[in-house]
Design a protein around this motif. Sequence first.
Motif, PDB file in Angstrom:
ATOM      1  N   MET A 114      -4.815  -2.207   8.629  1.00 38.84           N
ATOM      2  CA  MET A 114      -5.543  -0.968   8.905  1.00 38.84           C
ATOM      3  C   MET A 114      -4.585   0.206   9.138  1.00 38.84           C
ATOM      4  SD  MET A 114      -8.502  -1.857   8.283  1.00 38.84           S
ATOM      5  CE  MET A 114      -9.268  -0.314   8.616  1.00 38.84           C
ATOM      6  N   ARG A 115      -3.455  -0.061   9.784  1.00 34.69           N
ATOM      7  CA  ARG A 115      -2.455   1.005   9.945  1.00 34.69           C
ATOM      8  C   ARG A 115      -1.924   1.442   8.589  1.00 34.69           C
ATOM      9  NH1 ARG A 115       0.225  -2.175  14.457  1.00 34.69           N
ATOM     10  NH2 ARG A 115      -0.938  -1.504  16.273  1.00 34.69           N
ATOM     11  N   ARG A 116      -1.662   0.467   7.738  1.00 33.47           N
ATOM     12  CA  ARG A 116      -1.182   0.770   6.391  1.00 33.47           C
ATOM     13  C   ARG A 116      -2.214   1.588   5.622  1.00 33.47           C
ATOM     14  NH1 ARG A 116       0.372  -4.470   4.132  1.00 33.47           N
ATOM     15  NH2 ARG A 116       2.110  -4.256   5.568  1.00 33.47           N
ATOM     16  N   LEU A 117      -3.493   1.242   5.775  1.00 37.06           N
ATOM     17  CA  LEU A 117      -4.555   1.987   5.112  1.00 37.06           C
ATOM     18  C   LEU A 117      -4.607   3.434   5.622  1.00 37.06           C
ATOM     19  CD1 LEU A 117      -6.983   2.018   3.173  1.00 37.06           C
ATOM     20  CD2 LEU A 117      -8.390   1.255   5.098  1.00 37.06           C
ATOM     21  N   CYS A 118      -4.468   3.618   6.926  1.00 39.31           N
ATOM     22  CA  CYS A 118      -4.475   4.977   7.496  1.00 39.31           C
ATOM     23  C   CYS A 118      -3.298   5.793   6.986  1.00 39.31           C
ATOM     24  CB  CYS A 118      -4.462   4.913   9.017  1.00 39.31           C
ATOM     25  SG  CYS A 118      -6.041   4.401   9.693  1.00 39.31           S
ATOM     26  N   ARG A 119      -2.128   5.166   6.892  1.00 40.97           N
ATOM     27  CA  ARG A 119      -0.965   5.885   6.360  1.00 40.97           C
ATOM     28  C   ARG A 119      -1.182   6.286   4.913  1.00 40.97           C
ATOM     29  NH1 ARG A 119       2.285   1.584   8.556  1.00 40.97           N
ATOM     30  NH2 ARG A 119       2.653   2.076  10.713  1.00 40.97           N
ATOM     31  N   ALA A 120      -1.717   5.349   4.109  1.00 43.96           N
ATOM     32  CA  ALA A 120      -1.984   5.647   2.699  1.00 43.96           C
ATOM     33  C   ALA A 120      -3.011   6.768   2.579  1.00 43.96           C
ATOM     34  CB  ALA A 120      -2.457   4.400   1.974  1.00 43.96           C
ATOM     35  N   ARG A 121      -4.023   6.739   3.410  1.00 45.90           N
ATOM     36  CA  ARG A 121      -5.039   7.797   3.417  1.00 45.90           C
ATOM     37  C   ARG A 121      -4.412   9.144   3.728  1.00 45.90           C
ATOM     38  NH1 ARG A 121      -6.684  11.117   7.340  1.00 45.90           N
ATOM     39  NH2 ARG A 121      -8.752  11.955   7.125  1.00 45.90           N
ATOM     40  N   ASN A 122      -3.531   9.171   4.722  1.00 44.12           N
ATOM     41  CA  ASN A 122      -2.880  10.423   5.092  1.00 44.12           C
ATOM     42  C   ASN A 122      -1.997  10.955   3.965  1.00 44.12           C
ATOM     43  OD1 ASN A 122      -4.111  10.465   7.567  1.00 44.12           O
ATOM     44  ND2 ASN A 122      -2.381   9.542   8.649  1.00 44.12           N
ATOM     45  N   ILE A 123      -1.317  10.058   3.278  1.00 41.11           N
ATOM     46  CA  ILE A 123      -0.469  10.480   2.157  1.00 41.11           C
ATOM     47  C   ILE A 123      -1.319  11.084   1.052  1.00 41.11           C
ATOM     48  CG2 ILE A 123       0.994   9.616   0.285  1.00 41.11           C
ATOM     49  CD1 ILE A 123       2.169   7.640   2.371  1.00 41.11           C
ATOM     50  N   VAL A 124      -2.459  10.449   0.763  1.00 45.20           N
ATOM     51  CA  VAL A 124      -3.341  10.967  -0.284  1.00 45.20           C
ATOM     52  C   VAL A 124      -4.007  12.266   0.163  1.00 45.20           C
ATOM     53  CG1 VAL A 124      -5.462  10.525  -1.589  1.00 45.20           C
ATOM     54  CG2 VAL A 124      -3.758   8.710  -1.338  1.00 45.20           C
ATOM     55  N   LEU A 125      -4.549  12.275   1.362  1.00 50.16           N
ATOM     56  CA  LEU A 125      -5.312  13.425   1.830  1.00 50.16           C
ATOM     57  C   LEU A 125      -4.437  14.636   2.146  1.00 50.16           C
ATOM     58  CD1 LEU A 125      -8.182  14.355   2.551  1.00 50.16           C
ATOM     59  CD2 LEU A 125      -7.715  13.640   4.886  1.00 50.16           C
ATOM     60  N   HIS A 126      -3.373  14.411   2.874  1.00 48.25           N
ATOM     61  CA  HIS A 126      -2.546  15.529   3.324  1.00 48.25           C
ATOM     62  C   HIS A 126      -1.402  15.845   2.373  1.00 48.25           C
ATOM     63  CE1 HIS A 126      -4.812  15.647   6.993  1.00 48.25           C
ATOM     64  NE2 HIS A 126      -4.525  14.392   7.264  1.00 48.25           N
ATOM     65  N   GLY A 127      -0.931  14.826   1.683  1.00 50.60           N
ATOM     66  CA  GLY A 127       0.188  15.056   0.771  1.00 50.60           C
ATOM     67  C   GLY A 127      -0.243  15.257  -0.666  1.00 50.60           C
ATOM     68  N   GLY A 128      -1.485  14.878  -0.980  1.00 46.57           N
ATOM     69  CA  GLY A 128      -1.986  15.051  -2.333  1.00 46.57           C
ATOM     70  C   GLY A 128      -1.390  14.083  -3.334  1.00 46.57           C
ATOM     71  N   SER A 129      -0.748  13.038  -2.863  1.00 51.23           N
ATOM     72  CA  SER A 129      -0.091  12.102  -3.771  1.00 51.23           C
ATOM     73  C   SER A 129      -0.927  10.841  -3.941  1.00 51.23           C
ATOM     74  CB  SER A 129       1.288  11.719  -3.221  1.00 51.23           C
ATOM     75  OG  SER A 129       1.850  10.696  -4.005  1.00 51.23           O
ATOM     76  N   THR A 130      -1.274  10.558  -5.170  1.00 52.06           N
ATOM     77  CA  THR A 130      -1.984   9.304  -5.464  1.00 52.06           C
ATOM     78  C   THR A 130      -1.089   8.334  -6.208  1.00 52.06           C
ATOM     79  OG1 THR A 130      -2.831  10.214  -7.530  1.00 52.06           O
ATOM     80  CG2 THR A 130      -4.233  10.434  -5.563  1.00 52.06           C
ATOM     81  N   GLN A 131       0.194   8.656  -6.273  1.00 52.96           N
ATOM     82  CA  GLN A 131       1.145   7.830  -7.001  1.00 52.96           C
ATOM     83  C   GLN A 131       2.042   7.011  -6.067  1.00 52.96           C
ATOM     84  OE1 GLN A 131       0.852   7.703 -10.324  1.00 52.96           O
ATOM     85  NE2 GLN A 131      -0.850   9.124 -10.000  1.00 52.96           N
ATOM     86  N   GLY A 132       1.637   6.859  -4.816  1.00 53.54           N
ATOM     87  CA  GLY A 132       2.452   6.112  -3.861  1.00 53.54           C
ATOM     88  C   GLY A 132       2.638   4.666  -4.285  1.00 53.54           C
ATOM     89  N   VAL A 133       3.805   4.153  -4.002  1.00 48.07           N
ATOM     90  CA  VAL A 133       4.152   2.789  -4.389  1.00 48.07           C
ATOM     91  C   VAL A 133       3.253   1.771  -3.692  1.00 48.07           C
ATOM     92  CG1 VAL A 133       6.018   1.100  -4.427  1.00 48.07           C
ATOM     93  CG2 VAL A 133       6.541   3.512  -4.683  1.00 48.07           C
ATOM     94  N   ALA A 134       2.934   2.032  -2.450  1.00 49.93           N
ATOM     95  CA  ALA A 134       2.193   1.053  -1.658  1.00 49.93           C
ATOM     96  C   ALA A 134       0.675   1.217  -1.731  1.00 49.93           C
ATOM     97  CB  ALA A 134       2.637   1.130  -0.208  1.00 49.93           C
ATOM     98  N   LEU A 135       0.194   2.253  -2.405  1.00 55.60           N
ATOM     99  CA  LEU A 135      -1.241   2.543  -2.407  1.00 55.60           C
ATOM    100  C   LEU A 135      -2.063   1.398  -3.003  1.00 55.60           C
ATOM    101  CD1 LEU A 135      -3.475   4.530  -1.742  1.00 55.60           C
ATOM    102  CD2 LEU A 135      -3.125   5.573  -3.984  1.00 55.60           C
ATOM    103  N   GLU A 136      -1.657   0.896  -4.147  1.00 51.76           N
ATOM    104  CA  GLU A 136      -2.428  -0.172  -4.791  1.00 51.76           C
ATOM    105  C   GLU A 136      -2.442  -1.444  -3.945  1.00 51.76           C
ATOM    106  OE1 GLU A 136      -2.364  -2.816  -8.858  1.00 51.76           O
ATOM    107  OE2 GLU A 136      -1.516  -0.803  -8.914  1.00 51.76           O
ATOM    108  N   ALA A 137      -1.297  -1.817  -3.414  1.00 51.30           N
ATOM    109  CA  ALA A 137      -1.228  -3.020  -2.567  1.00 51.30           C
ATOM    110  C   ALA A 137      -2.043  -2.840  -1.294  1.00 51.30           C
ATOM    111  CB  ALA A 137       0.219  -3.340  -2.230  1.00 51.30           C
ATOM    112  N   THR A 138      -2.001  -1.653  -0.727  1.00 51.63           N
ATOM    113  CA  THR A 138      -2.776  -1.369   0.486  1.00 51.63           C
ATOM    114  C   THR A 138      -4.263  -1.508   0.220  1.00 51.63           C
ATOM    115  OG1 THR A 138      -1.076   0.111   1.331  1.00 51.63           O
ATOM    116  CG2 THR A 138      -3.290   0.386   2.206  1.00 51.63           C
ATOM    117  N   LEU A 139      -4.719  -0.929  -0.862  1.00 49.43           N
ATOM    118  CA  LEU A 139      -6.138  -1.029  -1.196  1.00 49.43           C
ATOM    119  C   LEU A 139      -6.537  -2.469  -1.514  1.00 49.43           C
ATOM    120  CD1 LEU A 139      -6.602   2.198  -3.314  1.00 49.43           C
ATOM    121  CD2 LEU A 139      -7.336   1.769  -0.960  1.00 49.43           C
ATOM    122  N   ARG A 140      -5.670  -3.188  -2.180  1.00 49.67           N
ATOM    123  CA  ARG A 140      -5.981  -4.578  -2.528  1.00 49.67           C
ATOM    124  C   ARG A 140      -6.175  -5.442  -1.277  1.00 49.67           C
ATOM    125  NH1 ARG A 140      -2.050  -5.299  -5.885  1.00 49.67           N
ATOM    126  NH2 ARG A 140      -0.608  -6.146  -4.376  1.00 49.67           N
TER     127      ARG A 140
END
Length: 103
Positions: A23-49
């Motif tokens: 859940m912490r990883r999911l929150c970090r990924a959310r913040n990167i997408v929402l605040h940073g505008g990046s959907t190309q993060g390395v960990a995003l796919e693994a986090t969602l999976r």
Amino acid sequence: MRRVVTDPRTELTSAGTVLRITMRRLCRARNIVLHGGSTQGVALEATLRTAVPLVGAGLDRITHAALVESLAPLDLAARAENGLDLVGDETDLRVVDILEPRR
């Protein structure tokens, strides 16, 4: 599942740790997408999976408790937390009894 039945306290504590990390990883990924505008993060796919099935199972359990027992989400969380503290103890609370009250 065999390990959960034989040593519920240890295994459920471990599962809780994994859930918190996910859940912490999911929150970090959310913040990167929402605040940073990046959907190309390395960990995003693994986090969602890893996070999506856990979130889905949690929402299913919350919905079930609300519809079957008219139980509010915070009351279900309190029941789960108490159950985790008592399972495998001298109270004779079994793993299957954590979220479902004995009738």
